[in-house]
Design a protein around this motif. Structure first.
Motif, mmCIF file in Angstrom:
data_model
loop_
_atom_site.group_PDB
_atom_site.id
_atom_site.type_symbol
_atom_site.label_atom_id
_atom_site.label_comp_id
_atom_site.label_asym_id
_atom_site.label_seq_id
_atom_site.Cartn_x
_atom_site.Cartn_y
_atom_site.Cartn_z
ATOM 1 N N ASN A 37 39.032 36.136 -26.324
ATOM 2 C CA ASN A 37 39.365 35.963 -24.900
ATOM 3 C C ASN A 37 40.189 37.125 -24.364
ATOM 4 O OD1 ASN A 37 41.886 35.484 -26.012
ATOM 5 N ND2 ASN A 37 42.066 33.369 -25.298
ATOM 6 N N THR A 46 31.902 26.987 -27.254
ATOM 7 C CA THR A 46 32.120 25.670 -26.643
ATOM 8 C C THR A 46 31.320 24.659 -27.464
ATOM 9 O OG1 THR A 46 30.233 26.033 -25.155
ATOM 10 C CG2 THR A 46 32.400 26.566 -24.293
ATOM 11 N N THR A 47 31.875 23.614 -27.864
ATOM 12 C CA THR A 47 33.174 22.980 -27.639
ATOM 13 C C THR A 47 34.305 23.819 -28.265
ATOM 14 O OG1 THR A 47 32.012 20.888 -27.737
ATOM 15 C CG2 THR A 47 34.397 20.820 -28.136
ATOM 16 N N TRP A 48 35.581 23.620 -27.742
ATOM 17 C CA TRP A 48 36.681 24.443 -28.232
ATOM 18 C C TRP A 48 37.957 23.622 -28.348
ATOM 19 C CZ3 TRP A 48 36.891 28.265 -31.206
ATOM 20 C CH2 TRP A 48 38.006 29.111 -31.279
ATOM 21 N N ASP A 51 39.465 20.267 -26.450
ATOM 22 C CA ASP A 51 38.420 19.405 -25.908
ATOM 23 C C ASP A 51 38.472 18.026 -26.566
ATOM 24 O OD1 ASP A 51 37.531 21.400 -24.256
ATOM 25 O OD2 ASP A 51 35.873 22.032 -25.550
ATOM 26 N N ASN A 209 28.753 32.247 -29.481
ATOM 27 C CA ASN A 209 28.788 30.784 -29.436
ATOM 28 C C ASN A 209 28.392 30.197 -30.787
ATOM 29 O OD1 ASN A 209 29.164 28.232 -28.310
ATOM 30 N ND2 ASN A 209 28.079 28.767 -26.437
#
Length: 249
Positions: A37, A46-48, A51, A209
């Motif tokens: 990031n 994602t998912t991260w 969550d 991802n």
């Protein structure tokens, strides 16, 4: 006759010993990704962290440049993970073993990533600044990652590279409810294609991802699900031996 009976008994015992491992493996899925990031990207996993249903020893409030491993517990009971480690370069190291035991609740997700900024920066273990010509992230037919994450057809165009990639896969290992497992990251997600991805990237970001471990790698995570290999085939073979004996009897 006695020898054949003994062999069949030994086969049956071996089959019973293997069944719990296969049963346990069917209660979870292992996925690999990469989180960065520091620069904008459309491919952050994602998912991260944070969550719903996610358990981890890592905080989402960090600057990330980190490999990441996700375990999805598909069972109706808690999955107890211990001795979690990631060993780079086909087992020759370095080894990351920075995590404590983690209980993943029934139906939950466990994520193993950096515990503080940059202590799981596994892309730094990649020896090359850029991949060979034709294997970069923008190469025709590329999956958006390049290097050792490229398709087998592309890797085969560079002499010796397929063997190099195969010999240097990252290895994820852990004990799940006391049973040991080890998985090869054949798609080289955890080391970003076995080169420093940030130097040869569309957006200057290393994020990838989630991809199922052992499958072909794609930056957006749309990799094919790998088929079961040696263990299920072995069990099928053992079952076939028993069936053949019943038919002869």
């Amino acid at each position: 006759m006695e020898l054949r009976k003994s062999l069949l008994q030994l086969t049956a015992v071996a089959g019973l010993a293997l069944v719990p491992t296969l049963s346990m493996a069917s209660t979870f899925d292992v996925l690999v990704g990469y989180a960065d990031n520091l620069r904008p990207t459309g491919f952050f996993p994602t998912t991260w962290l944070g969550d719903p249903g996610v358990q981890s020893q890592s905080s989402a409030a960090q600057l990330f440049d980190s490999a990441a491993v996700r375990i999805d517990n598909t069972a109706a009971a808690t999955l107890h993970i211990t001795n979690f480690a990631v060993t780079m370069n086909g087992g020759s190291g370095p080894t990351y073993a920075i995590w404590n035991a983690l209980d993943i609740l029934a139906g939950g997700i466990g994520i193993f990533t950096q515990t503080f900024s940059y202590n799981f920066d596994a892309s730094d273990n990649s020896p090359f600044g850029t991949p060979p010509p034709g294997l970069d992230a923008l190469a025709a037919g590329s999956n958006g990652i390049g290097g050792c994450s490229s398709t087998a057809a592309l890797i085969g165009t560079v002499a010796g590279y397929a063997a190099l990639c195969d010999a240097n896969r990252p290895i994820v290992s852990f004990d799940a409810n006391g049973i040991h497992f080890a998985f090869d990251d054949k798609g080289h997600i955890l080391d970003t294609g076995y080169y420093d991805f940030v130097n040869n990237n569309v957006d200057g970001n290393e994020s990838i991802n989630w991809n199922k471990i052992g499958s072909g790698a794609h930056r957006d995570g749309t990799s094919p699900v790998p088929l079961p290999a040696s263990l299920p085939l072995m069990l099928i073979g053992l079952a076939g031996l028993g069936l053949a004996k019943r038919r002869k009897g």
